[in-house]
Write a protein that holds these residues in place. Structure first.
Motif, PDB file in Angstrom:
ATOM      1  N   GLY A  77       0.722  -1.264  -0.006  1.00  0.00           N
ATOM      2  CA  GLY A  77      -0.014   0.047  -0.149  1.00  0.00           C
ATOM      3  C   GLY A  77       0.878   1.196   0.027  1.00  0.00           C
ATOM      4  N   GLY A  78       1.898   1.183  -0.525  1.00  0.00           N
ATOM      5  CA  GLY A  78       2.704   2.342  -0.288  1.00  0.00           C
ATOM      6  C   GLY A  78       2.321   3.659  -1.238  1.00  0.00           C
ATOM      7  N   ALA A  79       1.702   3.355  -2.420  1.00  0.00           N
ATOM      8  CA  ALA A  79       1.380   4.344  -3.213  1.00  0.00           C
ATOM      9  C   ALA A  79       0.071   5.046  -2.247  1.00  0.00           C
ATOM     10  N   GLU A  80      -0.687   4.390  -1.672  1.00  0.00           N
ATOM     11  CA  GLU A  80      -1.665   5.070  -0.777  1.00  0.00           C
ATOM     12  C   GLU A  80      -1.240   5.826   0.227  1.00  0.00           C
ATOM     13  N   VAL A  81      -0.266   5.233   1.014  1.00  0.00           N
ATOM     14  CA  VAL A  81       0.090   6.025   2.075  1.00  0.00           C
ATOM     15  C   VAL A  81       0.918   7.378   1.426  1.00  0.00           C
ATOM     16  N   PRO A  89       5.058   1.166   4.598  1.00  0.00           N
ATOM     17  CA  PRO A  89       5.565   2.181   4.329  1.00  0.00           C
ATOM     18  C   PRO A  89       5.995   3.036   5.751  1.00  0.00           C
ATOM     19  N   VAL A  90       7.023   3.828   5.988  1.00  0.00           N
ATOM     20  CA  VAL A  90       7.722   4.071   7.187  1.00  0.00           C
ATOM     21  C   VAL A  90       6.530   5.027   7.979  1.00  0.00           C
ATOM     22  N   HIS A  91       5.721   5.859   7.120  1.00  0.00           N
ATOM     23  CA  HIS A  91       4.870   7.042   7.509  1.00  0.00           C
ATOM     24  C   HIS A  91       3.432   6.450   7.983  1.00  0.00           C
ATOM     25  N   VAL A  92       3.373   5.113   7.554  1.00  0.00           N
ATOM     26  CA  VAL A  92       1.917   4.470   8.081  1.00  0.00           C
ATOM     27  C   VAL A  92       1.663   4.731   9.777  1.00  0.00           C
ATOM     28  N   LYS A  93       2.673   4.926  10.522  1.00  0.00           N
ATOM     29  CA  LYS A  93       2.535   5.487  11.775  1.00  0.00           C
ATOM     30  C   LYS A  93       1.653   6.646  12.080  1.00  0.00           C
TER      31      LYS A  93
END
Length: 558
Positions: free
Chosen positions: A139-143, A219-223
């Motif tokens: 789901g990298g594109a979505e994040v 992705p790292v930003h999912v947090k």
């Protein structure tokens, strides 16, 4: 010349197959290679090597290629996910792995966007997809889209209040797509559970595959979207998104990969936010027969013997996740007929069985195993399944049901088969009732199977393993790790079974309140094969490894 024409000229596909693949993609070119492979018209590697030779472009195996991290930053994440390409080297020209270099529009768009020369190389679509997930996460594109549209978002913490931002984000199209991809990926990977685990500085997501947890690259930003992800999963399972202090349980029903999937959802609070576990219940996977479970003939014969009894109790034991429910469901399907009334009480009802009355425990309204079982006995059943014997009340009613002419199946959490009868006595059931009603007990475990795609025979060098290994086993089969098994060396699981059929000598030991060790010793003398013995049989057959047997079975002290 277009890709389709090349493939037809080389005799790899027919015109009809090409048209069907184009209809599948919805366009004349976009992602045509993936469609041709997915429909089974051409082998993936053959397709890519043919393209490579025709266009005189290098063919690369991405697993064996050193990918430059600097190259990954040169192309927007959105382009990488949408166009299914992967930058692999950054020099005077940017080298990009693509499965369909005939798609010149994508390459031209990339050159214009980056204002530099782009050199395509050919790689398999599945490898490109795998590497995208590895480097950019599921789901990298979505994040990435959420980061650009919503900004940093709000860090998900242990706050008891639910913000308007959480609710708004939970309905965001990108976040919905991210959660759906997470579940779909788990189904594709054959995962039994998805663990969403919040920590102070990260949101860790893991899949349980073949009984072992594996970290998922996200992705790292999912947090930053933790609270919104939790809220989304709660909305999907009809839970209260405003309640963040108490545990909650729910259920999601979806269609994935053309199959009906039930997902059991468990939410628990924590100091860094709510954690969620999703148990994936694939309705297509429960159509097992007892023969499909891999029971040895002598075990299956004893089990079938018990199922022919007019009354009595049969107990299946083992830890959580050892396949007890699957075994009992297979048994019920075997004996399900028009003449017998079969009723179950479970917590929860995991799979729906046609022709069988199933009851869900609900402690909030007083529907427990014990009260439900009492009600079932007034419902004129012939066969009853109790999901689990947890207390004296349930155990007592179960043995009374067996005494009054019912055949009862249930589960217990014990280490081996003989301990099941002593556990009932420990709960308070009189030994004479146990001796007169229990017909048999079976302990089971699930061991990971060696991956057939990368299996090799080798000598055992580890001294610790050699210490336990029977002397006749000199060589074992191990998986070396390949794409099919996620580099683990294992793919799929099979059962180990230890079955005890009660006879007069065993009943005498029960009446005398003898220990489970003494009962087990007698059973072994009379021919019972223990779980560890069964494990060594699987090692001899090359189906599993000594390490797996030692991991999930205890040493026999008899």
């Amino acid at each position: 010349m277009q890709l389709g024409q090349v493939l037809i000229r080389k005799g790899l596909v027919s015109k009809e197959q090409l048209e069907e693949a184009r209809r599948e993609t919805g366009a004349s070119q976009g992602r045509l290679p993936e469609a041709l492979v997915r429909l089974g018209f051409v082998n993936e590697e053959t397709l890519c090597r043919t393209i490579s030779e025709h266009l005189n472009l290098p063919y690369v195996e991405l697993e064996e290629t050193s990918i430059e991290l600097a190259a990954l930053d040169k192309v927007p994440v959105k382009i990488i996910f949408e166009k299914k390409l992967l930058p692999i080297a950054n020099g005077e020209t940017l080298t990009v792995a693509i499965s369909d270099p005939f798609d010149v529009n994508t390459l031209d768009e990339l050159r214009l966007l980056l204002r530099r020369t782009v050199k395509p190389v050919v790689a398999r679509p599945s490898e490109i997809d795998k590497m995208i997930r590895k480097f950019y996460g599921v789901g990298g594109a979505e994040v990435d889209r959420m980061m650009s549209v919503q900004g940093a978002g709000e860090e998900g913490g242990p706050s008891a209040a639910v913000s308007e931002h959480d609710v708004e984000m939970a309905e965001d199209a990108s976040l919905i797509k991210f959660v759906n991809q997470l579940i779909l990926e788990a189904v594709r990977e054959r995962a039994s559970d998805i663990h969403v685990e919040p920590f102070e500085d990260e949101l860790r997501i893991r899949y349980r595959i073949d009984g072992v947890l594996h970290r998922v690259s996200v992705p790292v930003h999912v947090k930053k979207f933790q609270s919104a992800i939790v809220s989304r999963l709660k909305i999907m399972s009809n839970l209260n998104i405003a309640e963040k202090r108490l545990p909650q349980d729910g259920r999601i029903k979806i269609k994935a990969e053309g199959r009906e999937i039930d997902i059991r959802v468990s939410v628990i609070p924590g100091i860094h936010g709510e954690g969620i576990v999703l148990r994936i219940l694939d309705q297509d996977q429960i159509h097992y027969s007892l023969e499909d479970l891999g029971m040895p003939k002598e075990v299956l014969d004893v089990f079938m013997d018990v199922m022919k009894e007019p009354n009595g109790t049969f107990l299946v034991t083992g830890p959580t996740g050892s396949g007890k429910t699957t075994t009992l469901y297979a048994a019920l399907q075997k004996i399900n007929n028009e003449e017998d009334k079969i009723v179950t009480i479970e917590d929860p009802v995991e799979y729906r069985l046609k022709g069988i009355k199933q009851i869900q425990v609900n402690t909030k309204i007083g529907l427990t195993f014990a009260s439900g079982l009492r009600a079932i006995l007034r419902h004129d059943p012939d066969i009853v399944m109790v999901g689990e014997v947890r207390d004296y009340d349930t155990a007592e009613i179960m043995v009374q049901a067996a005494l009054t002419g019912h055949l009862v199946f249930s589960t217990l959490h014990t280490n081996d088969a003989p301990t099941a009868v002593t556990r009932l006595i420990d709960m308070g059931v009189e030994p004479y009732l146990v001796a007169s009603t229990v017909e048999g007990c079976m302990a089971q475990r699930l061991v990971r199977r060696v991956c057939k795609g990368c299996a090799r025979e080798e000598k055992v060098e580890d001294a610790r393993v050699r210490r336990y290994l029977p002397r006749d086993i000199q060589k074992v089969t191990r998986g070396q790790g390949c794409e099919a098994c996620r580099k683990t060396g294992y793919r799929g699981r099979s059962g180990l079974y230890e079955i005890m059929r009660l006879n007069d000598p065993i009943r005498d030991l029960i009446l005398a309140k003898e220990s489970s060790t003494k009962i087990k010793k007698l059973c072994v003398q009379e021919g019972m094969r223990t779980l560890r013995d069964r494990g060594w049989e699987e090692v001899r057959a090359g189906r599993t490894t000594p390490e797996e047997v030692l991991r999930i079975t205890k040493e026999d002290l008899v």
